[in-house]
Design an enzyme around this catalytic site. Structure first.
Site, PDB file in Angstrom:
ATOM      1  CD  GLU A  12      -7.637   6.536   4.433  1.00  0.00           C
ATOM      2  OE1 GLU A  12      -8.161   6.514   3.301  1.00  0.00           O
ATOM      3  OE2 GLU A  12      -6.553   7.121   4.679  1.00  0.00           O
ATOM      4  CG  HIS A  72      -1.273   6.230  -2.568  1.00  0.00           C
ATOM      5  ND1 HIS A  72      -2.405   6.025  -3.315  1.00  0.00           N
ATOM      6  CD2 HIS A  72      -1.559   5.783  -1.311  1.00  0.00           C
ATOM      7  CE1 HIS A  72      -3.350   5.485  -2.541  1.00  0.00           C
ATOM      8  NE2 HIS A  72      -2.855   5.337  -1.328  1.00  0.00           N
ATOM      9  CG  HIS A  74      -7.570   3.336  -0.481  1.00  0.00           C
ATOM     10  ND1 HIS A  74      -6.850   2.749  -1.480  1.00  0.00           N
ATOM     11  CD2 HIS A  74      -6.710   4.152   0.182  1.00  0.00           C
ATOM     12  CE1 HIS A  74      -5.599   3.203  -1.422  1.00  0.00           C
ATOM     13  NE2 HIS A  74      -5.484   4.050  -0.426  1.00  0.00           N
ATOM     14  CG  ASP A 105      -1.630   5.691   2.705  1.00  0.00           C
ATOM     15  OD1 ASP A 105      -1.857   5.484   1.507  1.00  0.00           O
ATOM     16  OD2 ASP A 105      -2.481   6.167   3.482  1.00  0.00           O
ATOM     17  CG  ASP A 106      -0.036   8.956   0.611  1.00  0.00           C
ATOM     18  OD1 ASP A 106       0.059   8.885  -0.626  1.00  0.00           O
ATOM     19  OD2 ASP A 106      -1.062   8.627   1.240  1.00  0.00           O
ATOM     20  CG  HIS A 145      -1.931   1.084   1.254  1.00  0.00           C
ATOM     21  ND1 HIS A 145      -3.128   0.980   1.922  1.00  0.00           N
ATOM     22  CD2 HIS A 145      -1.927   2.319   0.696  1.00  0.00           C
ATOM     23  CE1 HIS A 145      -3.810   2.100   1.787  1.00  0.00           C
ATOM     24  NE2 HIS A 145      -3.099   2.941   1.041  1.00  0.00           N
TER      25      HIS A 145
END
Ligand SMILES: Nc1ncnc2[nH]cnc12
Ligand SMILES: [Zn+2]
EC number: 3.5.4.2
Length: 316
Positions: free
Chosen positions: A197, A16, A194, A275-276, A14
């Site tokens: 969340e 991005h 997703h 994630d980011d 996961h």
């Protein structure tokens, strides 16, 4: 403990790519592409990384992604992430990219995909990191726009193995994209989404039953629904959990409240992901480290989490 966690072989499921754009590279690309930025320097930009929810983050993430213009930019972005993977013993990665974030600004789809694909190929050859790319649709945009993006991508079918669903969750349930995902599966693509969340457990049920996903991205709100938890355990459906993201976006008020280890001990197939990372203060090892520091994660639990990530791979 950091070194031990760092050296644990693991997969990241996961991530991005646009969220791995570090402020330093963002400034370098802005200069290369002659784009003026609203922040005076890297430090000022970093100070803007304080979010109260997913939407506040997304507004800055899309703004940051605007410096990505050329195939070389997408190569550099992806290569920088793969170097982090090498540093942290991430032996396999299945990153997302959001084509609509770029094509809607006039960047050709091919520039995005070719830059990313070339870096992933070099990652395989030069760093020994295996990978598979996931094309993610922006759920705040209409179904029709997702269909157009899929049509645009299908000539390059071999460059990605799955489709995903991201961006603003609440108000954009998986059901909105059922037909697009049907089409993607008919083309032989796998699906992930997703869900849970910020959105309710109902969105996780929809992702499973309507989008037929192989994994749930985040999924931490499943804990509110015992029947759903029972199903996730029964079917061993992986959750790609992102602890630092969840605290930065206030899904949990504090890391000590995070439920990932409770889920692990119940038998849910949870994994740890970043994630980011450029926006949330750390890559995958930092996410493991936060669980150790705030939740007392043991080496044995870390080993199980890392093994889950390797087991939950979908691309080979
Ligand atoms: N955590 C996240 N949730 C939804 N969309 C995203 N896009 C990038 N990061 C995301
Ligand atoms: Zn995400």
């Amino acid at each position: 403990m950091y070194e031990w966690l760092n050296n644990l072989p693991k997969a990241e499921l996961h991530l991005h790519l646009e969220g791995s754009l570090e402020p330093e590279l963002l400034f370098r690309l802005a200069e290369r592409n002659k784009i003026s930025l609203p922040w005076k320097d890297v430090e000022t930009l970093r100070q803007a990384y304080a979010f109260n929810n997913l939407q506040e983050f997304l507004d800055l993430y899309y703004r940051g992604a605007d410096v990505l213009r050329t195939e070389q930019d997408f190569y550099d972005l992806t290569w920088a992430y793969l170097q982090k993977c090498e540093e942290q013993d991430v032996v396999h990665t299945e990153p997302f990219f959001d084509p609509q974030t770029h094509t809607d600004r006039g960047v050709p789809f091919e520039a995005v995909l070719n830059g990313i694909s070339a870096a992933l190929a070099d990652g395989r050859e030069l760093l020994g990191i295996s990978s598979g790319l996931i094309l993610s649709f922006l759920r705040h945009l209409p179904e029709e726009a997702a269909f157009r993006t899929l049509e645009q991508a299908l000539p390059y079918r071999d460059a990605f193995f799955a489709v995903g669903l991201d961006s603003s969750e609440v108000g954009h349930p998986p059901s909105k994209f059922q037909r697009v995902f049907d089409k993607a599966r008919a083309e032989g693509l796998l699906t992930v989404a997703h869900a849970g969340e910020e959105g309710p457990p109902e969105y996780i049920w929809q992702a499973l039953d309507l989008l037929k996903v192989s994994r749930i991205d985040h999924g931490v709100r499943a804990a509110e629904d015992p029947k759903l938890i029972a199903r996730l355990i029964e079917e061993q459906i992986p959750l790609t959990v992102c602890p630092l993201s969840n605290t930065k976006l206030k899904v949990f008020g504090d890391m000590r409240q995070h439920n990932i280890l409770d889920l692990l001990e119940q038998g849910v197939k949870v994994t740890v992901n970043s994630d980011d990372p450029a926006y949330f203060g750390g890559y995958v090892t930092e996410n493991f480290m936060a669980l150790h520091e705030s939740l007392g994660m043991t080496e044995e639990q870390a080993r199980r989490l890392a093994q889950n990530s390797l087991d939950a791979r979908l691309a080979y």
